[in-house]
Design a protein around this motif. Sequence first.
Motif, PDB file in Angstrom:
ATOM      1  N   PHE A 152       0.844  -1.185   0.000  1.00 41.05           N
ATOM      2  CA  PHE A 152       0.000   0.000   0.000  1.00 41.05           C
ATOM      3  C   PHE A 152       0.886   1.244   0.000  1.00 41.05           C
ATOM      4  CE2 PHE A 152      -2.481   2.783   3.121  1.00 41.05           C
ATOM      5  CZ  PHE A 152      -3.129   3.457   2.096  1.00 41.05           C
ATOM      6  N   ARG A 153       0.646   2.120  -0.978  1.00 36.51           N
ATOM      7  CA  ARG A 153       1.463   3.326  -1.022  1.00 36.51           C
ATOM      8  C   ARG A 153       0.678   4.512  -0.493  1.00 36.51           C
ATOM      9  NH1 ARG A 153       4.828   4.234  -6.151  1.00 36.51           N
ATOM     10  NH2 ARG A 153       2.820   3.759  -7.083  1.00 36.51           N
ATOM     11  N   ARG A 154       1.128   5.043   0.617  1.00 37.44           N
ATOM     12  CA  ARG A 154       0.465   6.213   1.194  1.00 37.44           C
ATOM     13  C   ARG A 154       0.871   7.452   0.443  1.00 37.44           C
ATOM     14  NH1 ARG A 154      -1.691   4.632   5.984  1.00 37.44           N
ATOM     15  NH2 ARG A 154      -0.614   2.808   6.777  1.00 37.44           N
ATOM     16  N   ARG A 155      -0.138   8.304   0.167  1.00 30.85           N
ATOM     17  CA  ARG A 155       0.207   9.560  -0.461  1.00 30.85           C
ATOM     18  C   ARG A 155       0.483  10.578   0.621  1.00 30.85           C
ATOM     19  NH1 ARG A 155      -4.372   8.781  -4.961  1.00 30.85           N
ATOM     20  NH2 ARG A 155      -5.093   7.435  -3.303  1.00 30.85           N
ATOM     21  N   PRO A 156       1.405  11.498   0.353  1.00 31.60           N
ATOM     22  CA  PRO A 156       1.829  12.418   1.416  1.00 31.60           C
ATOM     23  C   PRO A 156       0.762  13.471   1.715  1.00 31.60           C
ATOM     24  CG  PRO A 156       2.922  12.948  -0.660  1.00 31.60           C
ATOM     25  CD  PRO A 156       2.128  11.706  -0.906  1.00 31.60           C
ATOM     26  N   GLY A 157       0.834  13.972   2.934  1.00 32.15           N
ATOM     27  CA  GLY A 157      -0.003  15.113   3.323  1.00 32.15           C
ATOM     28  C   GLY A 157      -1.432  14.737   3.639  1.00 32.15           C
ATOM     29  N   LEU A 158      -2.178  15.731   4.064  1.00 29.26           N
ATOM     30  CA  LEU A 158      -3.562  15.513   4.465  1.00 29.26           C
ATOM     31  C   LEU A 158      -4.422  15.151   3.261  1.00 29.26           C
ATOM     32  CD1 LEU A 158      -5.529  15.641   6.827  1.00 29.26           C
ATOM     33  CD2 LEU A 158      -5.955  18.026   6.255  1.00 29.26           C
ATOM     34  N   VAL A 159      -4.211  15.876   2.169  1.00 29.08           N
ATOM     35  CA  VAL A 159      -4.968  15.605   0.947  1.00 29.08           C
ATOM     36  C   VAL A 159      -4.721  14.159   0.509  1.00 29.08           C
ATOM     37  CG1 VAL A 159      -5.342  16.259  -1.447  1.00 29.08           C
ATOM     38  CG2 VAL A 159      -4.831  18.018   0.267  1.00 29.08           C
ATOM     39  N   GLY A 160      -3.463  13.757   0.579  1.00 30.54           N
ATOM     40  CA  GLY A 160      -3.103  12.388   0.215  1.00 30.54           C
ATOM     41  C   GLY A 160      -3.813  11.379   1.089  1.00 30.54           C
ATOM     42  N   ALA A 161      -3.848  11.672   2.393  1.00 26.90           N
ATOM     43  CA  ALA A 161      -4.488  10.739   3.331  1.00 26.90           C
ATOM     44  C   ALA A 161      -5.976  10.595   3.021  1.00 26.90           C
ATOM     45  CB  ALA A 161      -4.284  11.220   4.767  1.00 26.90           C
ATOM     46  N   VAL A 162      -6.598  11.731   2.660  1.00 27.38           N
ATOM     47  CA  VAL A 162      -8.027  11.686   2.330  1.00 27.38           C
ATOM     48  C   VAL A 162      -8.245  10.909   1.035  1.00 27.38           C
ATOM     49  CG1 VAL A 162     -10.051  13.052   1.706  1.00 27.38           C
ATOM     50  CG2 VAL A 162      -8.555  13.808   3.564  1.00 27.38           C
ATOM     51  N   ASP A 182      -6.421   8.587  -0.025  1.00 32.04           N
ATOM     52  CA  ASP A 182      -6.184   7.174   0.263  1.00 32.04           C
ATOM     53  C   ASP A 182      -7.427   6.469   0.784  1.00 32.04           C
ATOM     54  OD1 ASP A 182      -3.629   7.152  -0.604  1.00 32.04           O
ATOM     55  OD2 ASP A 182      -2.708   7.455   1.361  1.00 32.04           O
ATOM     56  N   LEU A 183      -8.301   7.258   1.416  1.00 29.27           N
ATOM     57  CA  LEU A 183      -9.539   6.665   1.928  1.00 29.27           C
ATOM     58  C   LEU A 183     -10.401   6.177   0.763  1.00 29.27           C
ATOM     59  CD1 LEU A 183     -10.550   9.161   4.746  1.00 29.27           C
ATOM     60  CD2 LEU A 183      -9.612   6.865   5.011  1.00 29.27           C
ATOM     61  N   TRP A 184     -10.368   6.957  -0.313  1.00 32.15           N
ATOM     62  CA  TRP A 184     -11.170   6.638  -1.485  1.00 32.15           C
ATOM     63  C   TRP A 184     -10.550   5.538  -2.289  1.00 32.15           C
ATOM     64  CZ3 TRP A 184     -13.385  10.545   0.727  1.00 32.15           C
ATOM     65  CH2 TRP A 184     -14.684  10.897   0.333  1.00 32.15           C
ATOM     66  N   HIS A 185      -9.325   5.832  -2.688  1.00 29.76           N
ATOM     67  CA  HIS A 185      -8.719   4.978  -3.683  1.00 29.76           C
ATOM     68  C   HIS A 185      -7.295   4.696  -3.252  1.00 29.76           C
ATOM     69  CE1 HIS A 185      -8.019   3.255  -7.581  1.00 29.76           C
ATOM     70  NE2 HIS A 185      -6.882   3.901  -7.619  1.00 29.76           N
ATOM     71  N   ARG A 186      -7.046   3.428  -2.930  1.00 26.54           N
ATOM     72  CA  ARG A 186      -5.704   3.096  -2.480  1.00 26.54           C
ATOM     73  C   ARG A 186      -4.833   2.761  -3.683  1.00 26.54           C
ATOM     74  NH1 ARG A 186      -5.317  -0.409   2.770  1.00 26.54           N
ATOM     75  NH2 ARG A 186      -5.813   1.291   4.186  1.00 26.54           N
ATOM     76  N   THR A 187      -3.611   3.233  -3.623  1.00 23.80           N
ATOM     77  CA  THR A 187      -2.697   2.834  -4.693  1.00 23.80           C
ATOM     78  C   THR A 187      -1.685   1.847  -4.115  1.00 23.80           C
ATOM     79  OG1 THR A 187      -1.424   4.800  -4.210  1.00 23.80           O
ATOM     80  CG2 THR A 187      -2.858   4.873  -6.135  1.00 23.80           C
ATOM     81  N   TYR A 188      -1.376   0.870  -4.927  1.00 25.52           N
ATOM     82  CA  TYR A 188      -0.442  -0.145  -4.469  1.00 25.52           C
ATOM     83  C   TYR A 188       0.774  -0.149  -5.370  1.00 25.52           C
ATOM     84  CZ  TYR A 188      -4.177  -2.016  -1.604  1.00 25.52           C
ATOM     85  OH  TYR A 188      -5.148  -2.181  -0.664  1.00 25.52           O
ATOM     86  N   GLU A 189       1.891  -0.564  -4.778  1.00 23.18           N
ATOM     87  CA  GLU A 189       3.031  -0.828  -5.635  1.00 23.18           C
ATOM     88  C   GLU A 189       3.402  -2.289  -5.431  1.00 23.18           C
ATOM     89  OE1 GLU A 189       6.361   1.474  -4.377  1.00 23.18           O
ATOM     90  OE2 GLU A 189       5.901   1.206  -2.276  1.00 23.18           O
ATOM     91  N   VAL A 190       3.943  -2.879  -6.462  1.00 28.55           N
ATOM     92  CA  VAL A 190       4.318  -4.283  -6.359  1.00 28.55           C
ATOM     93  C   VAL A 190       5.798  -4.375  -6.033  1.00 28.55           C
ATOM     94  CG1 VAL A 190       4.574  -6.421  -7.629  1.00 28.55           C
ATOM     95  CG2 VAL A 190       2.520  -5.036  -7.919  1.00 28.55           C
ATOM     96  N   VAL A 191       6.113  -5.093  -4.963  1.00 27.54           N
ATOM     97  CA  VAL A 191       7.505  -5.323  -4.605  1.00 27.54           C
ATOM     98  C   VAL A 191       7.871  -6.714  -5.102  1.00 27.54           C
ATOM     99  CG1 VAL A 191       9.165  -5.443  -2.733  1.00 27.54           C
ATOM    100  CG2 VAL A 191       7.151  -3.992  -2.502  1.00 27.54           C
ATOM    101  N   ARG A 192       8.819  -6.769  -6.029  1.00 26.03           N
ATOM    102  CA  ARG A 192       9.251  -8.084  -6.506  1.00 26.03           C
ATOM    103  C   ARG A 192      10.359  -8.584  -5.591  1.00 26.03           C
ATOM    104  NH1 ARG A 192       8.078  -8.736 -12.223  1.00 26.03           N
ATOM    105  NH2 ARG A 192       6.615  -7.077 -12.752  1.00 26.03           N
ATOM    106  N   ALA A 193       9.962  -9.118  -4.444  1.00 30.04           N
ATOM    107  CA  ALA A 193      10.933  -9.526  -3.418  1.00 30.04           C
ATOM    108  C   ALA A 193      11.824 -10.643  -3.943  1.00 30.04           C
ATOM    109  CB  ALA A 193      10.214  -9.956  -2.153  1.00 30.04           C
ATOM    110  N   VAL A 194      11.212 -11.615  -4.602  1.00 31.42           N
ATOM    111  CA  VAL A 194      11.971 -12.672  -5.279  1.00 31.42           C
ATOM    112  C   VAL A 194      11.407 -12.728  -6.690  1.00 31.42           C
ATOM    113  CG1 VAL A 194      12.484 -15.133  -5.380  1.00 31.42           C
ATOM    114  CG2 VAL A 194      12.408 -13.967  -3.173  1.00 31.42           C
ATOM    115  N   ASP A 195      12.314 -12.689  -7.666  1.00 33.35           N
ATOM    116  CA  ASP A 195      11.832 -12.444  -9.019  1.00 33.35           C
ATOM    117  C   ASP A 195      12.416 -13.453 -10.012  1.00 33.35           C
ATOM    118  OD1 ASP A 195      10.383 -11.119 -10.885  1.00 33.35           O
ATOM    119  OD2 ASP A 195      11.815  -9.489 -11.158  1.00 33.35           O
TER     120      ASP A 195
END
Lengths: 266, 337
Positions: free
Chosen positions: B16-26, B28-41
């Motif tokens: 889960f990627r948190r967006r910075p700041g208050l606007v970002g936090a709000v 995030d409530l609506w639409h979460r963005t994710y990043e994929v971590v390729r831990a083993v690839d």
Amino acid sequence: MKKVAKYWQFMRIGFIAYLAHRFQVLMNVLSYLLVIALNYFLWRAVFASRPVIAGFTMSQMMTYVVIGWSARTFFANRIDRMIGDAVRDGSIVMDLLKPTNFQLYHYFRSFGRAVFMFVFMTLPIIVVASLLFPIKPPSGRLGPYLFPLSVVLSFFLHAGISYLTGLMAFFTRNNEGVFRFKQMLVEVFSGVMIPISFFPAWVQGALFWLPFKYIAYVPLRIYLGMEPLSRVHQGVLLQVMWIIIIYAAGQLLWHFAIKRLEIQGG
Amino acid sequence: MPIIEAHSLSKHFKRFRRRPGLVGAVKDLWHRTYEVVRAVDGIDLSVERGEIIGYIGPNGAGKSTTIKMLTGILVPTAGSLAVQGLVPHKDRYRHVRTIGVVFGQRTQLWWDIAVIEAFNLLQKIYEIPRDEYRQRLKKFNQVLGLEDLLNIPVRKLSLGQRMRCDLAASLLHNPAILFLDEPTIGLDVAVKASIRDFIRETNRQQGTTVILTTHDLSDIEELCSRVIMIDAGKLIYDGGLRELKERVDIPRRLLVETIFPINASKMMLLLKDYRLGITALDPYRWELSFSKGRVNLPQLMQLLLDTLEVRDLELEEPAIEEIVRQIYDRGAPGDAR
Ligand SMILES: Nc1ncnc2c1ncn2[C@@H]1O[C@H](COP(=O)(O)OP(=O)(O)OP(=O)(O)O)[C@@H](O)[C@H]1O
Ligand SMILES: [Mg+2]
């Protein structure tokens, strides 16, 4: 035989782990006595106007309160919290690495704790409370046998409910909310605080389909001899049935849970 | 047949990627963005019975994630994996009976109970025959010096004491494979040595296959014949330790500390016949860097001792991280399988 030795050892460590905390536990005895006293006087006031309420006489109610709260120290467990903590701090991996039934591990480890609690809390509380308040011995010919059996079943039933609750930690970040909710359900609907017969009829009807009242209300009715023998047997059988259903649900949920596991850290 | 075999094994985490700041936090409530971590690839592994393998790579490379898949705790995102013919996460129960695992950061013992009680519990869990258990315990006590620790609750053990107990615990059932994830982290030299001896002995006597992750090159040097290196989830080296070091040319560093200050031109003049990189850390401390084999080290040290008032000399071997870095920056040196 090997299996028995294994579960015995689970119980042993559950018991031993608490030996270090026995003084804390004795402090808890005092708070339980206080709660019992409060409930005692509360119910005495309630019964001042009427001799029988919801099928209970005042002296039955007094016994219900003392035995109910004492038994609670025995059938309480921390399984949900143990699983929640293990999932959160990642130590759950160590549990997963052991070739053993995780659910039974928790049941029996907690049963060891329950035995500890029985010795260091339940018994002292009953002894002191019976000196302070008028309580009746278990009633009838079978009461002295069926009540202990029924309370042991209560333990395993409640253990199952806590286990299912604990597994929620795999699915949600808000463990604390889930645990509190479960605790509230058990406190209110097991019948420890208020006998189920005090609830409106529709609530009682709903509770028939839920496992909660088999934790405290049913064993306590057996203790007080308020049920005919056939109903006693039925109550115990339903306890067993719920234990089996919840156990099976736990096994099933576990398979979904570990697939979702993404261990935090290290 | 290899005891461990993996083909394009991968584990991707969604983070889960948190967006910075208050606007970002709000937001995030609506639409979460994710990043994929390729831990083993997509790694391929093939391990033979009885090998001791050093599994190395920088922080976050994916070592622990790999170990967790090999031990059946994590379900791979893609690829195939067989350990002793079993798929670890599917056959978890049967699989974990035959492996031992130590995570340096965690304990498999139980905090509130004495070590011996935990061992006894493990005996029951793994159904170890009593005689075998007694014998093994006795031997472990001797080799790891557990005698005085057995009756202490685990939470009261020091890190080194706990690690010795944990290692013993992982081997009580004589597993075919031992997974060690940073078993020497934070330990003093003596405990490290006893743990290494123990691992080496177990491997020799029982034929135990060992997979070891570490950031301590000396662990690898003392134990492992084969090194597998991973970075950012990808395999970048698989082969012998010596070949690895020879292939990679990383400067060694000699730190010289003198009693009197020395100026740069004097130092340059003194060392002009050597192919060195010379850096002054301060007028008293100098760092000389050079490639292995390019400089006659004894001769150089002799010269320094003869001409300068030397307070201290210290030779730094390249750290495992540097080797990894170098290989990564340049691309794999040939035989990554
Ligand atoms: N549960 C998880 N959720 C999201 N990302 C994760 C999770 N576990 C690991 N990662 C990420 O996967 C990558 C590999 O982590 P891993 O723990 O395998 O590294 P490592 O090689 O063991 O590192 P170290 O040497 O620091 O122990 C890291 O980028 C880490 O942030
Ligand atoms: Mg790691």
